[in-house]
Design a protein around this motif. Structure first.
Motif, PDB file in Angstrom:
ATOM      1  N   SER A 286       0.808  -1.222   0.000  1.00 53.97           N
ATOM      2  CA  SER A 286       0.000   0.000   0.000  1.00 53.97           C
ATOM      3  C   SER A 286       0.838   1.267   0.000  1.00 53.97           C
ATOM      4  O   SER A 286       0.335   2.337  -0.333  1.00 53.97           O
ATOM      5  N   SER A 287       2.112   1.171   0.368  1.00 50.30           N
ATOM      6  CA  SER A 287       2.958   2.372   0.384  1.00 50.30           C
ATOM      7  C   SER A 287       3.484   2.737  -0.998  1.00 50.30           C
ATOM      8  O   SER A 287       4.118   3.781  -1.156  1.00 50.30           O
ATOM      9  N   THR A 288       3.258   1.858  -1.966  1.00 54.78           N
ATOM     10  CA  THR A 288       3.738   2.149  -3.316  1.00 54.78           C
ATOM     11  C   THR A 288       2.583   2.718  -4.133  1.00 54.78           C
ATOM     12  O   THR A 288       1.497   2.141  -4.150  1.00 54.78           O
ATOM     13  N   PRO A 289       2.791   3.864  -4.782  1.00 58.10           N
ATOM     14  CA  PRO A 289       1.703   4.482  -5.540  1.00 58.10           C
ATOM     15  C   PRO A 289       0.991   3.491  -6.460  1.00 58.10           C
ATOM     16  O   PRO A 289       1.634   2.651  -7.081  1.00 58.10           O
ATOM     17  N   MET A 290      -0.327   3.592  -6.490  1.00 61.18           N
ATOM     18  CA  MET A 290      -1.109   2.609  -7.248  1.00 61.18           C
ATOM     19  C   MET A 290      -0.950   2.785  -8.751  1.00 61.18           C
ATOM     20  O   MET A 290      -0.614   3.864  -9.248  1.00 61.18           O
ATOM     21  N   PHE A 291      -1.187   1.699  -9.456  1.00 60.72           N
ATOM     22  CA  PHE A 291      -1.178   1.657 -10.908  1.00 60.72           C
ATOM     23  C   PHE A 291      -2.591   1.333 -11.399  1.00 60.72           C
ATOM     24  O   PHE A 291      -3.470   0.976 -10.602  1.00 60.72           O
ATOM     25  N   THR A 292      -2.757   1.425 -12.736  1.00 62.53           N
ATOM     26  CA  THR A 292      -4.039   1.070 -13.354  1.00 62.53           C
ATOM     27  C   THR A 292      -3.770   0.082 -14.495  1.00 62.53           C
ATOM     28  O   THR A 292      -2.648  -0.402 -14.645  1.00 62.53           O
ATOM     29  N   GLY A 309       6.621   5.550 -12.059  1.00 58.84           N
ATOM     30  CA  GLY A 309       6.079   6.427 -11.020  1.00 58.84           C
ATOM     31  C   GLY A 309       5.709   5.751  -9.719  1.00 58.84           C
ATOM     32  O   GLY A 309       5.020   6.331  -8.886  1.00 58.84           O
ATOM     33  N   SER A 310       6.148   4.512  -9.522  1.00 60.30           N
ATOM     34  CA  SER A 310       5.864   3.865  -8.245  1.00 60.30           C
ATOM     35  C   SER A 310       7.140   3.188  -7.743  1.00 60.30           C
ATOM     36  O   SER A 310       8.240   3.617  -8.094  1.00 60.30           O
ATOM     37  N   MET A 311       6.988   2.164  -6.937  1.00 62.57           N
ATOM     38  CA  MET A 311       8.141   1.440  -6.392  1.00 62.57           C
ATOM     39  C   MET A 311       7.846  -0.048  -6.401  1.00 62.57           C
ATOM     40  O   MET A 311       6.707  -0.455  -6.161  1.00 62.57           O
ATOM     41  N   LEU A 312       8.904  -0.847  -6.601  1.00 62.57           N
ATOM     42  CA  LEU A 312       8.719  -2.298  -6.604  1.00 62.57           C
ATOM     43  C   LEU A 312       8.298  -2.794  -5.218  1.00 62.57           C
ATOM     44  O   LEU A 312       7.543  -3.751  -5.091  1.00 62.57           O
ATOM     45  N   GLY A 313       8.819  -2.120  -4.188  1.00 61.93           N
ATOM     46  CA  GLY A 313       8.412  -2.446  -2.815  1.00 61.93           C
ATOM     47  C   GLY A 313       8.592  -3.911  -2.507  1.00 61.93           C
ATOM     48  O   GLY A 313       9.650  -4.490  -2.755  1.00 61.93           O
ATOM     49  N   THR A 314       7.536  -4.518  -1.974  1.00 60.22           N
ATOM     50  CA  THR A 314       7.600  -5.923  -1.570  1.00 60.22           C
ATOM     51  C   THR A 314       6.998  -6.845  -2.619  1.00 60.22           C
ATOM     52  O   THR A 314       6.760  -8.016  -2.341  1.00 60.22           O
ATOM     53  N   LYS A 374      -6.712  20.774  -0.638  1.00 56.75           N
ATOM     54  CA  LYS A 374      -6.219  20.791   0.741  1.00 56.75           C
ATOM     55  C   LYS A 374      -5.519  19.469   1.074  1.00 56.75           C
ATOM     56  O   LYS A 374      -4.468  19.435   1.715  1.00 56.75           O
ATOM     57  N   LEU A 375      -6.119  18.391   0.584  1.00 51.84           N
ATOM     58  CA  LEU A 375      -5.566  17.062   0.806  1.00 51.84           C
ATOM     59  C   LEU A 375      -4.148  16.972   0.201  1.00 51.84           C
ATOM     60  O   LEU A 375      -3.206  16.515   0.845  1.00 51.84           O
ATOM     61  N   LEU A 376      -4.026  17.437  -1.036  1.00 58.13           N
ATOM     62  CA  LEU A 376      -2.718  17.381  -1.704  1.00 58.13           C
ATOM     63  C   LEU A 376      -1.714  18.294  -1.009  1.00 58.13           C
ATOM     64  O   LEU A 376      -0.522  17.968  -0.895  1.00 58.13           O
ATOM     65  N   ASP A 377      -2.204  19.432  -0.535  1.00 60.91           N
ATOM     66  CA  ASP A 377      -1.340  20.370   0.175  1.00 60.91           C
ATOM     67  C   ASP A 377      -0.815  19.722   1.466  1.00 60.91           C
ATOM     68  O   ASP A 377       0.367  19.823   1.804  1.00 60.91           O
ATOM     69  N   LEU A 378      -1.717  19.040   2.173  1.00 64.99           N
ATOM     70  CA  LEU A 378      -1.324  18.316   3.392  1.00 64.99           C
ATOM     71  C   LEU A 378      -0.276  17.251   3.078  1.00 64.99           C
ATOM     72  O   LEU A 378       0.725  17.127   3.773  1.00 64.99           O
ATOM     73  N   CYS A 379      -0.555  16.496   2.014  1.00 65.46           N
ATOM     74  CA  CYS A 379       0.388  15.442   1.610  1.00 65.46           C
ATOM     75  C   CYS A 379       1.769  16.040   1.395  1.00 65.46           C
ATOM     76  O   CYS A 379       2.783  15.471   1.800  1.00 65.46           O
ATOM     77  N   ASP A 380       1.792  17.195   0.755  1.00 66.28           N
ATOM     78  CA  ASP A 380       3.039  17.882   0.468  1.00 66.28           C
ATOM     79  C   ASP A 380       3.779  18.247   1.753  1.00 66.28           C
ATOM     80  O   ASP A 380       5.003  18.299   1.799  1.00 66.28           O
ATOM     81  N   ASN A 381       3.030  18.512   2.804  1.00 73.52           N
ATOM     82  CA  ASN A 381       3.627  18.907   4.080  1.00 73.52           C
ATOM     83  C   ASN A 381       3.957  17.717   4.984  1.00 73.52           C
ATOM     84  O   ASN A 381       4.502  17.906   6.072  1.00 73.52           O
ATOM     85  N   ILE A 382       3.582  16.524   4.536  1.00 76.91           N
ATOM     86  CA  ILE A 382       3.827  15.326   5.352  1.00 76.91           C
ATOM     87  C   ILE A 382       4.988  14.519   4.767  1.00 76.91           C
ATOM     88  O   ILE A 382       5.905  14.133   5.488  1.00 76.91           O
ATOM     89  N   SER A 396       1.065   8.141  -0.369  1.00 75.45           N
ATOM     90  CA  SER A 396       1.125   7.489  -1.688  1.00 75.45           C
ATOM     91  C   SER A 396      -0.237   7.127  -2.268  1.00 75.45           C
ATOM     92  O   SER A 396      -0.525   7.459  -3.417  1.00 75.45           O
ATOM     93  N   PRO A 397      -1.087   6.428  -1.486  1.00 75.19           N
ATOM     94  CA  PRO A 397      -2.386   6.082  -2.091  1.00 75.19           C
ATOM     95  C   PRO A 397      -3.237   7.310  -2.387  1.00 75.19           C
ATOM     96  O   PRO A 397      -4.010   7.305  -3.360  1.00 75.19           O
ATOM     97  N   ILE A 398      -3.095   8.361  -1.606  1.00 74.31           N
ATOM     98  CA  ILE A 398      -3.905   9.567  -1.853  1.00 74.31           C
ATOM     99  C   ILE A 398      -3.466  10.238  -3.148  1.00 74.31           C
ATOM    100  O   ILE A 398      -4.278  10.501  -4.045  1.00 74.31           O
ATOM    101  N   ILE A 399      -2.171  10.500  -3.245  1.00 72.36           N
ATOM    102  CA  ILE A 399      -1.678  11.219  -4.426  1.00 72.36           C
ATOM    103  C   ILE A 399      -1.934  10.408  -5.698  1.00 72.36           C
ATOM    104  O   ILE A 399      -2.396  10.943  -6.707  1.00 72.36           O
ATOM    105  N   SER A 400      -1.676   9.104  -5.620  1.00 75.44           N
ATOM    106  CA  SER A 400      -1.831   8.305  -6.838  1.00 75.44           C
ATOM    107  C   SER A 400      -3.298   8.099  -7.200  1.00 75.44           C
ATOM    108  O   SER A 400      -3.658   8.102  -8.379  1.00 75.44           O
TER     109      SER A 400
END
Lengths: 433, 210
Positions: A286-292, A309-314, A374-382, A396-400
């Motif tokens: 879930s920490s890796t940006p989602m794909f379609t 634009g994502s990560m191989l992760g696990t 606002k959500l994206l702005d928060l993400c940017d600050n986190i 990651s899941p929010i932005i993607s």
């Protein structure tokens, strides 16, 4: 030629696969004997040359990590195995340990020999009692066979191995939080530098490796660097475990050379569940940006996924079909990160609470379009403003999802609620249940 | 009431596993739960004494980790995975159904002390979703109906065996002892791998035989 390459899973279909007898029947602990005939530096060089990279998410070259341990420093060194598998979607190390724990034990002995560690640890998540039993028994049997303890196989090398159960904290999968937890503290990440290679467990030089990374080591020693490098892609060598879950006809584990695509895996596995289409998926938890569906042909290696634009992760391939509300899915993930935030860093501790509040409103159709900004702005600050990567995972899941499904967020607002029927995404009829 | 000499000796053996004794705090907390069912005051005090810590330091650790319970839980502790994937595939519906069945909500225990309920996060068995854990044993591929049967079995003292676990479901206290490192000798029971774990291997084998 087969697109799959079972190595660690090659004998999982034998009912006694987890026993030391079965492991030895297939040549197990042969790599250990071989490694002990080389010098520790030769073992490190071999793993470096193989190109093995960390299978726990970050993909750092395993041999390089080992080579960072200062030698001749008269300090205790430690190898700590991260078996705290808890990234949502990730389910490879637990079946590996249930079915083949000795591959890990043998890898630990070889790795400890290489980095000159005489005491090593397995930090296993606590919510898997049967896995604990299997690993504990494997350790006992390895001691009884002379693979652990004093003067292993007459080499003069001594190693103690301790199994340690966690107690339900996702953050302990972060290597420095894991070390704090193993030292008997609350599991909170440390500021780096110093890195664990310099000041890890008990402030001594320490290597922290994922289960699968270490379990892969004996096969490389046994079959050689060329064999390993013949699999995979230019910079992502070897084989790995991919875990397919969600709305597919057949979920499960697939051991394949790095670089296989989701399309190939789905073809082998029988595709998306009958009558449905792929909507979104995670390449590595879930920490890796989602794909379609447009990413079906992305090579699932470290570089390929990153370039898209994502990560191989696990390599946790969580598949969701068109019945799934992406806002609901994202909210649930963000609630997870909020729950698991250790509270050390303000942007993560406070920020994940704000993210959940806004996401909840959006899912209930109560927000406005300005909330998306606002959500994206928060993400940017986190993101990037905390000690560890948990907060980065939370956004990651929010932005993607906003990148690919902004219209669906807006649909919640215009319809004043979620347009999806949650029953349709379940695997069973809930009526009358 | 203090712990027996035998129990205190077990604690010493747990401490002896580590180069520094503070590292034993987590297995000791699991051990206290195996004796008392949850993290009791006497447990905190004894661990603090053994490890030369204050009771506040031990409590700080205990309260950080969700598996350590500050209140008694049931003899059978039921965890429903409601992280995204399991929730969507049925975990949310299972949770609702279990609440109705038991008449309790998350973090509560039935009046007879038999069953407690928790919403759990991802338990690393996503290829077996929806997943339910009882005393941290795997119950794979669950439905509201199958969980109702599971609960009936627990009530009647005859719970079904875990999908990938020992032949008989053990109690919360018994399994807490395992997590403290005290072997119950059941490692060789149960499946080596479930069907989903074998999917890729079976496909690879059928490819190879063509």
């Amino acid at each position: 030629m087969s697109t799959l390459s079972p190595v660690l899973s090659a004998h999982w279909d034998e009912p006694d696969s987890f026993t030391i007898a079965a492991y030895k029947r297939h040549g197990g602990y042969g790599a250990l004997a071989k490694a002990l005939k080389s010098t520790p530096d030769e073992v490190i060089a071999l793993i470096k040359d193989s190109g093995l990279r960390g299978r726990g998410g970050a993909g750092f070259p395993t041999g390089n990590k080992w080579s960072f341990i200062p030698q001749g420093d008269n300090k205790a060194h430690y190898l700590v195995v991260n078996a705290d598998e808890s990234e949502p979607g990730t389910c490879k190390d637990m079946p590996l340990l249930l079915a083949n724990p000795h591959s890990l034990i043998e890898g630990i002995i070889i790795g400890s020999y290489a980095i000159r560690a005489n005491h090593s640890f397995i930090y296993l998540r606590g919510e898997v009692v049967h896995v604990y039993r299997r690993v504990q028994k494997a350790i006992e049997d390895a001691y009884a066979a002379g693979f652990l303890g004093k003067n292993i196989l007459g080499s003069g090398f001594d190693l103690e191995l301790t199994l340690h159960a966690g107690a339900g904290a996702y953050i302990c999968g972060e290597e420095t939080a894991l070390l704090d937890s193993l030292e008997g503290f609350r599991g909170q990440p440390r500021l780096r530098p110093p890195f664990p290679a310099i000041a890890g467990l008990y402030a001594m030089p320490t290597v922290v490796n994922n289960v699968e990374s270490i379990a892969s080591v004996p096969s490389i020693i046994e079959h050689g660097v060329e064999w390993f490098q013949a699999m995979g892609t230019e910079k992502s060598k070897g084989y790995t475990l991919y875990s397919l879950s969600g709305h597919v006809a057949n979920p499960g584990q697939f051991e394949a050379p790095l670089g296989i695509t989701l399309r190939q895996i789905l073809e082998l596995a029988g595709g998306i569940r009958s009558g449905h289409q792929l909507k979104f998926w995670t390449p590595g938890g879930s920490s890796t940006p989602m794909f379609t569906a447009e990413h079906l042909d992305v090579p699932l290696d470290y570089e390929g996924v990153s370039a898209a634009g994502s990560m191989l992760g696990t390599k946790a391939l969580q598949i969701f079909d068109e019945t799934t509300c992406v806002v609901r899915a994202t909210l649930r993930w963000v609630e997870f990160y909020k729950h698991e935030s250790c509270g050390k860093c303000t942007p993560c501790r406070e920020g994940t609470w704000w993210l959940v509040q806004i996401m909840k409103d959006l899912e209930a159709g109560k927000g406005t379009e300005a909330d998306l900004e606002k959500l994206l702005d928060l993400c940017d600050n986190i993101a990037g403003r905390s000690f560890c990567a948990l907060a980065d995972g939370a956004v990651s899941p929010i932005i993607s999802s906003l990148k690919y499904f902004r219209a669906e967020y807006i649909q919640h607002l215009t319809e004043g609620g979620c347009p999806f029927d949650p029953v349709a995404s379940t695997l069973f009829e809930t009526a009358g249940a | 009431m203090s712990f027996t000499h035998e129990e205190l000796a077990v604690m010493d053996s747990i401490i002896a596993r580590y180069p520094k004794k503070r590292s034993a705090v987590m297995p000791l907390l699991h051990y206290v739960q195996s004796l008392d069912g949850y993290v009791t005051e006497r447990g905190i005090e004894t661990i603090a004494e053994k490890l030369d810590l204050s009771t506040a330091e031990v409590t700080a650790v205990s309260s950080f980790y969700t598996q350590y319970k500050s209140e008694p839980v049931g003899e059978y502790h039921v965890g429903i995975c409601t992280n995204t994937l399991c929730a969507i595939m049925g975990g949310d519906a299972i949770y609702e159904s279990v609440c109705q069945n038991l008449g309790i909500k998350k973090d509560q225990t039935t009046a007879d002390g038999k069953i407690s309920l928790e919403r759990i996060e991802c338990n690393a068995a996503c290829d077996y979703a929806p997943v339910v854990m009882v005393n941290w044993e795997f119950y794979d591929n669950q439905t509201p109906a199958s969980v109702n049967e599971l609960l009936d079995g627990v009530r009647s003292g005859n719970p079904p065996a875990p999908t990938r676990g020992p032949s008989k479901l053990r109690t919360w206290k018994e399994n807490s002892a395992v997590l403290a490192g005290l072997s119950d000798g059941l490692a060789e029971e149960g499946l080596q791998a479930g069907e989903a774990s074998l999917l890729g291997l079976n496909i690879a084998k059928s490819q190879g035989s063509k």
